[in-house]
Design an enzyme around this catalytic site. Structure first.
Site, mmCIF file in Angstrom:
data_model
loop_
_atom_site.group_PDB
_atom_site.id
_atom_site.type_symbol
_atom_site.label_atom_id
_atom_site.label_comp_id
_atom_site.label_asym_id
_atom_site.label_seq_id
_atom_site.Cartn_x
_atom_site.Cartn_y
_atom_site.Cartn_z
ATOM 1 N N TYR A 237 -7.929 -18.676 -28.074
ATOM 2 C CA TYR A 237 -6.629 -19.239 -27.797
ATOM 3 C C TYR A 237 -6.080 -20.195 -28.205
ATOM 4 C CZ TYR A 237 -2.790 -18.269 -23.168
ATOM 5 O OH TYR A 237 -2.041 -18.239 -22.694
ATOM 6 N N ARG B 195 8.352 -14.035 -30.177
ATOM 7 C CA ARG B 195 8.728 -15.041 -29.900
ATOM 8 C C ARG B 195 6.972 -15.468 -29.933
ATOM 9 N NH1 ARG B 195 8.086 -19.179 -26.551
ATOM 10 N NH2 ARG B 195 6.855 -17.169 -24.535
ATOM 11 N N LYS C 139 -5.461 -13.035 -25.023
ATOM 12 C CA LYS C 139 -5.205 -13.532 -23.617
ATOM 13 C C LYS C 139 -6.079 -12.204 -22.585
ATOM 14 C CE LYS C 139 -1.174 -15.116 -23.259
ATOM 15 N NZ LYS C 139 -0.494 -16.282 -22.338
ATOM 16 N N GLU D 211 4.269 -10.310 -22.765
ATOM 17 C CA GLU D 211 3.759 -11.347 -23.373
ATOM 18 C C GLU D 211 4.396 -12.564 -24.547
ATOM 19 O OE1 GLU D 211 1.683 -14.677 -23.466
ATOM 20 O OE2 GLU D 211 1.702 -13.479 -22.086
ATOM 21 N N ASP D 212 5.249 -12.879 -25.085
ATOM 22 C CA ASP D 212 6.295 -13.600 -26.147
ATOM 23 C C ASP D 212 6.992 -12.583 -26.569
ATOM 24 O OD1 ASP D 212 4.876 -15.132 -25.968
ATOM 25 O OD2 ASP D 212 2.993 -15.434 -27.654
ATOM 26 N N ASP E 171 3.851 -13.396 -18.650
ATOM 27 C CA ASP E 171 2.992 -14.752 -18.225
ATOM 28 C C ASP E 171 4.611 -16.025 -18.694
ATOM 29 O OD1 ASP E 171 0.963 -15.733 -18.186
ATOM 30 O OD2 ASP E 171 0.679 -16.304 -20.116
ATOM 31 N N ASP E 172 4.728 -15.776 -20.078
ATOM 32 C CA ASP E 172 6.183 -16.650 -20.109
ATOM 33 C C ASP E 172 6.790 -17.664 -19.348
ATOM 34 O OD1 ASP E 172 4.485 -16.885 -23.144
ATOM 35 O OD2 ASP E 172 5.508 -14.640 -22.700
ATOM 36 N N ASN F 19 3.370 -25.444 -27.171
ATOM 37 C CA ASN F 19 2.127 -24.914 -27.728
ATOM 38 C C ASN F 19 2.614 -24.356 -29.723
ATOM 39 O OD1 ASN F 19 0.420 -24.879 -26.115
ATOM 40 N ND2 ASN F 19 1.091 -23.025 -24.881
#
Length: 534
Positions: A75, A128, A146, A218-219, A241-242, A381
């Site tokens: 991760y 992203r 994930k 996600e992203d 999640d972001d 991150n």
């Protein structure tokens, strides 16, 4: 090589394997010996991912044997490097690749997946990836990583997990010109076609796997992330999640920090470096938590200040989207984060804009001059994008800073001899436990209450000893227990919510409630029969 002689004879593979029989314990030892020969984190990532491809049980045995050691590899931060190098590291396909050209045929693609009982999906369009930007189809490393943590940290069965990459092209010129790039080589498709693809995907998933199938976004880029969450959150079992996971883990760290500052959440003033999906998610959950303390919503919003690429977000500034407008302050325009910190004098600064070094020496020293215990969260991150290092924070605040980061940092020992263990605000504290609870309880719609309950549950696992060491989160070695407690707490809170509804309707008595439920079920079956007949 764990097959016994009897099994080898039955399978017709006797003689095709060396004669030695190796238990799983010995196999773990062999993997570790090979792992330790690699000096680069990317090589270690490749070793673990190829192990996942050929022996999934052994992979999870290795991963759970020392989750604190292996999580930074599978991760953040190594997964970011792996995504950047995904074309070179690619060994065997994992997950489902759906392109914009598959529009109209997504149900057929889902039928190609060999597993029928899917409970959880993590999906990205790769626009992203962490703080690295548009990586197109190389973003598949994120859903794969994930879901590995769904199993390692939450105990979700790996066969019930499906990673998905929606490839609509990429605007990354370097990838478009790279002959080794494995995705679609054209600019990103946007607008109506893009929306139709997402709509079809969501419907196809629920048609095949049911309304209870969890879909984690996600992203996605900021504009799409907010829009899609608001569009689907009340129609499907989904969360982002972001936005929501990051919010939950950040607020958990803040709850733990309150035990150090010895005051209430509403006593604090927050400045955000960044005003994207992570910042908005954290800010909205902070507001919800302050409301729970009894603070009016408008008063809670006044305690949150946001700085984006154009400076402080203030009322009257042009081109503010709905989310930014909510947190626009009635204040003169300020251009830099340093100016904002100097003028606003916050008790906490939170970095989520992926601007390395944004928390300058002046900012950290100013925070230490305003506050006895300044809260400094450098959450971007991977590590290369962090707003400051743990060492910078502790040294420049003379050990008084309450620090958390998105990626792991080594322990810091000051000249006084005091050693700090920086807290990692890792979303892995959140999404495995939330997923476990959602799957186990059969939840159909995931409310923000779940993420606030999750933040409270994580903070409760932080002991006074952890706080004294500078930890704002429980050790990663306990993450399976943390996930389990999150799932249980959300299950209990959900049942209590239903119990409150029953009592409000005058149905606290279980016998009376049972009769009403029976009558409703009978009515529904009658309606279903009539509909079928018609």
């Amino acid at each position: 090589m764990a097959f016994t002689l009897e099994e080898r004879l039955q399978l017709g593979i006797h003689g095709l394997l060396p004669p030695c029989f190796l238990s799983q314990d010995v196999q773990v030892l062999r993997v570790m010996k090979s792992y330790e020969t690699k000096s680069s984190d990317l090589d270690k990532y490749i070793i673990l991912m190829t192990l996942q491809d050929r022996n999934e049980k052994l992979f999870y045995r290795v991963l759970t044997s020392d989750i604190e050691r292996f999580m930074p590899i599978v991760y953040t931060p190594t997964v970011g490097l792996a995504c950047q190098q995904y074309g070179l590291a690619f060994r065997r396909p994992r997950g489902l690749f759906i392109t914009i050209h598959d529009k109209g045929h997504i149900a057929t693609l889902l039928n190609s997946w060999p597993e029928e009982d899917i409970k959880a999906i993590v999906v990205t369009d790769g626009e992203r990836i962490l703080g690295l930007g548009d990586l197109g189809s190389y973003g598949m490393g994120i859903p794969v990583g994930k879901l590995a943590l769904y199993t390692a940290c939450g105990g979700v069965h790996p066969q019930q997990c499906l990673p998905v990459l929606l490839d609509v092209g990429t605007d990354n010129e370097a990838l478009l010109n790279d002959p080794l790039y494995i995705g679609l080589k054209h600019k990103r498709v946007r607008g109506k076609q893009y929306d139709e693809l997402i709509d079809e995907f969501m419907q196809a998933v629920t048609n095949k796997y049911g309304m209870n199938c969890l879909i984690q976004f996600e992203d996605f880029a900021n504009a799409n992330a907010f829009r899609l969450l608001n569009k689907y959150r009340n129609r499907y079992c989904t969360f982002n999640d972001d936005i929501q996971g990051t919010a939950s883990v950040a607020v958990a760290g803040i709850f733990a920090a309150l035990r150090i500052t010895k005051n209430k959440l509403s006593d604090h003033k927050f400045v955000f470096q960044g005003a994207g999906e992570a910042a908005m998610g954290i800010a909205q959950l902070i507001v919800m938590a302050m409301e729970k303390e009894g603070i009016l919503r408008e008063d809670a919003i006044k305690k949150i200040w946001m700085v984006d690429s154009k400076g402080l977000i203030v009322k009257g500034r042009s081109h503010l989207n709905h989310e930014k407008e909510m947190f626009a302050q009635d204040h003169p325009q300020l251009r830099t984060l340093e100016e904002v910190v100097q003028r606003v004098k916050p008790t906490a600064i939170i970095g989520v804009a992926a601007i390395a070094g944004a928390f300058t020496e002046k900012i950290l020293k100013d925070m230490a001059s305003f506050n006895a215990r300044p809260i400094v969260f450098a959450l971007s991150n991977p590590t290369s994008k962090a707003e400051c290092t743990a060492e910078q924070c502790y040294h420049l605040t003379e050990g008084r800073g309450i620090f958390a980061s998105g990626s792991p940092f080594p322990n810091v020992t000051l000249a006084s001899g005091q050693t700090f263990f920086p807290g990692q605000g890792n979303n892995a504290y959140v999404f495995p436990g939330v997923a476990l609870g959602v799957i186990a309880c059969g939840v159909r719609h995931i409310s923000d209450d779940i993420f606030l309950t999750t933040a409270e549950s994580i903070a409760e696992e932080v002991t006074e000893e952890h706080l004294a060491e500078g930890r704002l989160y429980p050790p990663l070695s306990t993450i399976r227990e943390v996930s389990f407690k999150i799932a249980v707490k959300n299950h209990v809170c959900r049942n209590e919510s239903f119990r409150g509804i029953w009592c409000h309707l005058g149905l606290c008595d279980s016998k009376r409630r049972g009769k009403v439920i029976e009558a409703i079920q009978h009515l529904l079956s009658e309606l279903k029969y009539k509909k079928k007949t018609l």
